[in-house]
Enzyme design. Structure first.
Site, mmCIF file in Angstrom:
data_model
loop_
_atom_site.group_PDB
_atom_site.id
_atom_site.type_symbol
_atom_site.label_atom_id
_atom_site.label_comp_id
_atom_site.label_asym_id
_atom_site.label_seq_id
_atom_site.Cartn_x
_atom_site.Cartn_y
_atom_site.Cartn_z
ATOM 1 N N ASP A 220 -7.612 1.602 2.344
ATOM 2 C CA ASP A 220 -7.210 2.523 3.405
ATOM 3 C C ASP A 220 -8.144 3.703 3.646
ATOM 4 O O ASP A 220 -8.115 4.273 4.734
ATOM 5 C CB ASP A 220 -5.788 3.035 3.137
ATOM 6 C CG ASP A 220 -5.144 3.664 4.360
ATOM 7 O OD1 ASP A 220 -5.523 3.298 5.494
ATOM 8 O OD2 ASP A 220 -4.264 4.518 4.208
ATOM 9 N N ASP B 243 1.036 5.069 -0.271
ATOM 10 C CA ASP B 243 0.345 6.364 -0.229
ATOM 11 C C ASP B 243 1.001 7.356 -1.176
ATOM 12 O O ASP B 243 2.222 7.555 -1.138
ATOM 13 C CB ASP B 243 0.382 6.934 1.194
ATOM 14 C CG ASP B 243 -0.478 6.145 2.153
ATOM 15 O OD1 ASP B 243 -1.686 6.019 1.901
ATOM 16 O OD2 ASP B 243 0.066 5.652 3.166
ATOM 17 N N HIS C 105 0.865 -1.179 0.000
ATOM 18 C CA HIS C 105 0.000 0.000 0.000
ATOM 19 C C HIS C 105 0.899 1.226 0.000
ATOM 20 O O HIS C 105 1.566 1.518 0.999
ATOM 21 C CB HIS C 105 -0.914 0.005 1.221
ATOM 22 C CG HIS C 105 -1.736 1.259 1.316
ATOM 23 N ND1 HIS C 105 -2.650 1.602 0.354
ATOM 24 C CD2 HIS C 105 -1.766 2.256 2.234
ATOM 25 C CE1 HIS C 105 -3.215 2.766 0.678
ATOM 26 N NE2 HIS C 105 -2.688 3.177 1.816
ATOM 27 N N HIS D 215 -6.222 9.765 -0.555
ATOM 28 C CA HIS D 215 -6.915 9.764 0.735
ATOM 29 C C HIS D 215 -6.083 10.344 1.885
ATOM 30 O O HIS D 215 -6.568 10.369 3.025
ATOM 31 C CB HIS D 215 -7.397 8.343 1.082
ATOM 32 C CG HIS D 215 -6.303 7.322 1.151
ATOM 33 N ND1 HIS D 215 -5.914 6.571 0.068
ATOM 34 C CD2 HIS D 215 -5.517 6.924 2.170
ATOM 35 C CE1 HIS D 215 -4.938 5.753 0.416
ATOM 36 N NE2 HIS D 215 -4.675 5.954 1.699
#
Length: 1010
Positions: free
Chosen positions: A199, A77, A75, A449
């Site tokens: 997430d 970001d 994951h 996000h």
């Protein structure tokens, strides 16, 4: 597929040149009937080597066993604790050890060592950067991995967008950008089958609707309310069919949705990344620390426990987490062993089968199970991870960034439109080389996000803003080129980006200038213009030379204070402009008089009894200076209405119930009763032929202008908040609250990402019996563009100029959080308080914004608030030229042949390739929302543009990465026993496009500049 469009078209170029003439129209229609793709748009090509990607690439499972699908993933970001650039390169590892380029290097290397291995990748923004740096040999190697399904893309947008604070148009744009790159690079095998939002902090119904319309077969996420999860685990309802629209005919907005068992982390004790501390599998029996038996036993226990709360004999385990797999050998070496040793137990009677898998392979097995699934109709807001930890603060966090992102979206849509209307000269014209790509990428990153959500570190927020500003600069060149071409004027264009605080050097000093107002909507708009000036009288004429009523008023004390030396205008010039659809109008301004302001323009130091125009009447309490009522004069409605500012003291964690603090994510007030800033307001009143203003001061750090323009059906509340004082060592969460006589019965309504409205009920969730533990934060919801309360007679709607959080805590009340300044971190990873300051505002950030209020009967309210919200989201772009315009200058232009019907919104007009344009048309009303406008409507594509001949058309899915007639999705059965309705037949003519309520249709147009 789509990237090959030019190669396909070149063979038919002779035909296109003839098709533009009327005598060829019958032949064109016959050709349309003959070809599955219209006029040279390519159909899917069969690769020379048949790929085994997607569902074909899945490893076999074993019937009668519990099949455990291991999904290796990372994951990544797109900015959070570090900037996008820092994350990609692995810079600033003192903040967080993470380097995406090394992750991709390492994963590709390890996938090549074992054909059984699988990996999924999500964030195209990072993959695009990495891909550009690879050699041809490496690119071919990766293509082979993708074609064999060993490397699979999921989600595939430029980023994994936030779902609470994003607007649907920006989400569609960023998904289109990422998916197009994958399509152009990898073809069919690069297309994700699964949406993957592991997430984001709560999940919006409109996102599910968009994903369904983009062709995804399923959707997986990790976060949902702890009470909701507990109930679903007991009921084995962690996988469902989400019916994500009340207007679109099923299964158009139906999306299979699954909740992952561990958020997106591995099961406890099974993390084998370099960032983890779990022991590796030690499988040499001659060594004392041999642990295979222990590992297998623990794994089987976890697998059987997980199977108890899911519905089939297939379960999924996410093997990875934030920025993992930088040394992929650690993961894969242990996963290879885990699969081998667990499956060896089958010879001893074990019924557990472990395999490398992907979300799409897991989804395929759920589909093969041929079960019925529970239906979900609402959304997943608000999200709490325990009783006092509601993730509702980020709905408002970083309000200045949220506003900048919203107006950047508006500017990007204008930039893309003018790129199409201007043709090649827009990109290389008299003012140099311009482009829309830079702003597209900046806006796409801003949807992440931890970007527009406001949940990043301060230096990262600054970087997002810097990227947006750079994108603006590139678009400004493009816009200048196009407007120069359309108008025939080579005069330099000036952009004033601080008009909201009355700063514009040109208008402050020039005696003669012009104002160009470009309207990105497909209908004409009337828009109030306020320009900083130092003169006291001006002559304004419109494009036809007609005089325009104008007024000069003094700049307010609040505006003068917030400028901090960035402008010196003492007055504001006010007038109303009219702009045609998808076009501009030009106004000429000439100084008539300098000198002191006229007495008539000076504000009166008292509250008026009322201000009104022909649509609205607003009364004020003469004792307090506050609003007291609002009336709609057209419908003879009146409601009692007061408005004031309050703050909640933020919890510092020193509490007997919980140690949770308010922070960037979490909203947790330390009391249920907010503190009023002032019971009275100091007042100044201005009334003239253009506007009536009541200027209110509540404290040195809170002020407001209540403003009613002559021709407006909405009351404007322009609020200014900050610097928020923190001398008491407690953070503050500042709200504007409207209290009315409307009997709302504990119910209010919010939009979902700017589209469909959702009902919210106090202390209630449609899905489970709520145990409310936070009476304020637990009743806050995201307000992306509007919210309202209503009863049988009256509906009060508030349109916001950015995403904010809000609630209806008391009947007849609507509160919206404006600003947050906090002194503690909420321990969700960001590691710093939300305490925004800057060089200009070292004592704390000042934020200014607008709320627009309308009062209507519920049956017709949408006819007011939907177009009003669109005007705020896509506001006109104002540019200036100094001096007198040349007599030959074209002062008015519309890119449309005619105004579109009120129900139709021109969502996207964007250059796709050299002679193709991406067009999205949207029906912007819900079913049964408007008696007049909630009806099907038809648009003729050939009669759309004034500067373009439309030569060909082919319909795409929403994200423009599949032809519409080739888009197939897995069918799912709901427990209600409903059967999906048959798909709608085609339009009677390829040019006549019909739209039903809430429908968006996407087209590639082959065009020629006229």
């Amino acid at each position: 597929m789509i990237g090959k469009i030019h190669k396909q078209m070149s063979h038919d170029s002779w035909l296109f040149s003839k098709m533009a003439t009327p005598e060829y129209t019958p032949f064109v229609f016959l050709l349309l009937l003959f070809q599955s793709s219209v006029w040279g748009f390519p159909v899917c090509q069969t690769p020379q080597e048949s790929p085994t990607c997607g569902y074909k690439s899945c490893h076999a499972t074993k019937p009668g066993m519990l099949n455990v699908h291991l999904v290796p993933h990372t994951h990544d970001d797109v900015g959070w604790l570090k900037t996008v650039d820092q994350y990609f390169y692995g810079d600033r590892n003192d903040i967080q050890h993470a380097g995406v380029q090394y992750i991709l290097d390492s994963v590709v290397d390890q996938l090549l060592k074992n054909p059984d291995r699988r990996f999924i990748y999500v964030e195209t923004a990072f993959f695009y950067r990495w891909w550009k740096q690879q050699t041809d040999d490496m690119q071919n190697t990766v293509k082979q991995l993708v074609n064999e399904g060993r490397l699979e893309f999921v989600n595939g947008g430029w980023c994994m967008s936030d779902e609470a604070t994003t607007h649907y148009s920006a989400v569609i744009d960023q998904m289109t950008m990422g998916l197009r790159f994958l399509n152009d690079t990898f073809g069919h095998c690069g297309r994700p089958r699964v949406a993957w939002h592991i997430d984001p902090f709560g999940h919006a119904r409109e996102h599910a609707s968009m994903f369904a319309q983009m062709g995804y077969d399923g959707f997986f996420f990790g976060r949902l309310d702890y009470q909701d999860r507990n109930r679903r685990m007991v009921a084995r309802e962690q996988e469902m069919l989400w019916r994500a629209s009340e207007s679109l005919t099923p299964p158009m907005a139906d999306l299979f949705t699954g909740i992952l068992p561990n958020g997106y982390n591995p099961p406890e004790g099974f993390c084998w990344d370099q960032s983890c501390d779990d022991p590796p599998i030690r499988d040499d029996p001659d060594l004392e620390d041999y642990n295979v038996d222990d590992v297998v036993t623990r794994f089987l226990h976890i697998a059987h426990g997980q199977a108890l709360v899911y519905k089939t004999n297939h379960i999924i385990m996410t093997m990875g987490s934030d920025f993992q797999y930088e040394n992929a050998n650690l993961w894969y070496k242990n996963l290879d062993k885990l699969i081998r040793y667990v499956n060896q137990m089958q010879s001893n009677g074990s019924e557990v089968n472990v395999l490398y898998s992907t979300p799409s392979c897991y989804l395929q097995e759920l589909h093969r199970a041929n079960l019925t699934w529970p239906l979900k109709g609402d959304d997943f807001f608000p999200y709490a991870d325990s009783a006092h930890d509601f993730w509702t603060g980020y709905f408002t966090s970083r309000p200045a960034l949220k506003r900048y992102e919203r107006i950047s979206n508006s500017y990007l849509q204008t930039c893309k439109q003018l790129e199409v209307l201007g043709g090649p000269i827009s990109r290389k014209g008299p003012f140099g080389a311009g482009d829309s790509e830079t702003l597209k990428k900046a806006m796409a990153v801003a949807q992440h996000h931890d970007a527009v959500s406001g949940t990043e570190k301060q230096h990262v927020a600054n970087d997002y803003a810097r990227k947006l500003a750079n994108g603006w600069a590139h678009c400004q060149v493009l816009v200048s080129n196009t407007l120069s071409s359309l108008s025939g004027s080579s005069a330099p264009r000036v952009y004033c980006e601080h008009l909201n605080i009355s700063v514009c050097p040109l208008t402050e000093t020039s005696k003669k200038f012009s104002v160009n107002v470009y309207n990105p909507l497909a209908r004409p708009v009337s828009w109030p213009v306020r320009l900083p000036v130092n003169g006291t009288a001006y002559r304004i004429s419109d494009a036809k030379g007609k005089a325009v009523d104008s007024q000069v008023v003094p700049v307010s004390q609040a505006t003068a204070a917030v400028r901090r030396g960035r402008g010196y205008a003492v007055n504001e010039l006010l007038f109303q402009v009219q702009a045609p659809p998808l076009g501009y109008s030009t106004y000429s301004v000439s100084l008539l008089q300098n000198g002191p302001p006229s007495p008539q323009s000076s504000p009166l130091p008292r509250a008026p009894k009322a201000v009104q125009n022909k649509f609205l009447r607003v009364t004020f309490d003469p004792e307090t200076g506050l609003l007291s009522s609002l009336s709609n004069l057209e419908t003879q409605q009146t409601v009692k209405l007061s408005q004031n500012f309050y703050w909640y003291n933020a919890s510092d964690g020193n509490n007997s119930e919980s140690i949770q603090m308010s922070g960037a994510y979490i909203f947790r007030p330390n009391t249920s009763t907010p503190f009023i800033i002032s019971k009275t307001a100091k007042i100044e009143t201005l009334q003239n032929s253009v506007v009536q203003e009541v200027r209110q001061w509540f404290s040195p750090w809170v002020s407001q202008v209540v403003r009613l323009y002559t021709d407006s059906r909405a009351l404007e509340l322009e609020w200014t908040v900050g610097p928020v004082p923190i001398g008491d060592d407690l953070g503050k969460e500042v709200i504007s609250r409207l209290d009315s006589s409307i009997n709302s019965s504990g119910v209010f309504y919010t939009d979902s990402n700017g589209r469909e409205m959702l009902q919210r009920r106090k202390d209630y969730r449609p899905t489970w019996n709520l145990r409310q533990s936070e009476p304020i934060a637990g009743n806050y919801y995201p307000i992306n563009s509007r919210a309202y309360i209503k009863d049988d007679k009256d509906q009060l709607t508030v349109v916001t100029d950015r995403s904010q959080g809000g609630g209806s805590i008391q009947d007849g009340s609507l509160e919206i959080m404006l600003h947050r300044r906090l002194l503690y971190d909420d321990v969700r990873g960001v590691g710093e308080p939300l305490n925004e300051m800057s060089d200009i505002y070292p004592e704390g950030l000042v934020v200014r914004g607008r709320h627009l209020l309308s009062l209507s009967p519920p049956a017709t309210a949408a006819d007011t608030h939907r177009p009003l919200a669109q005007e705020v989201v896509l506001q006109p772009l104002i540019t200036f030229t100094d001096g007198e315009l040349h007599p030959s200058t074209r002062l008015e232009f519309s890119g449309l042949q005619a105004v579109l019907p009120p129900a139709v919104h021109l969502l996207t007009v964007s250059q796709w390739d050299q002679d193709t344009v991406l067009l999205r048309l949207e029906h912007q009303y819900q079913a049964s929302e408007s008696k007049e406008h909630s009806q099907p409507v038809t648009v003729n594509l050939q009669k759309l543009f004034s500067t373009l001949d439309v030569l060909g058309v082919s319909e795409m899915n929403l994200s423009a990465n599949q032809w519409k007639d080739e888009m197939t999705r897995l069918d799912w059965k709901a427990e209600s026993g409903e059967k999906p309705l048959p798909k709608r037949g085609g339009d009677p003519s390829v040019w006549e496009v019909s739209l039903k309520p809430m429908e968006i249709r996407t087209f590639l147009l082959r065009v020629r500049q006229r």
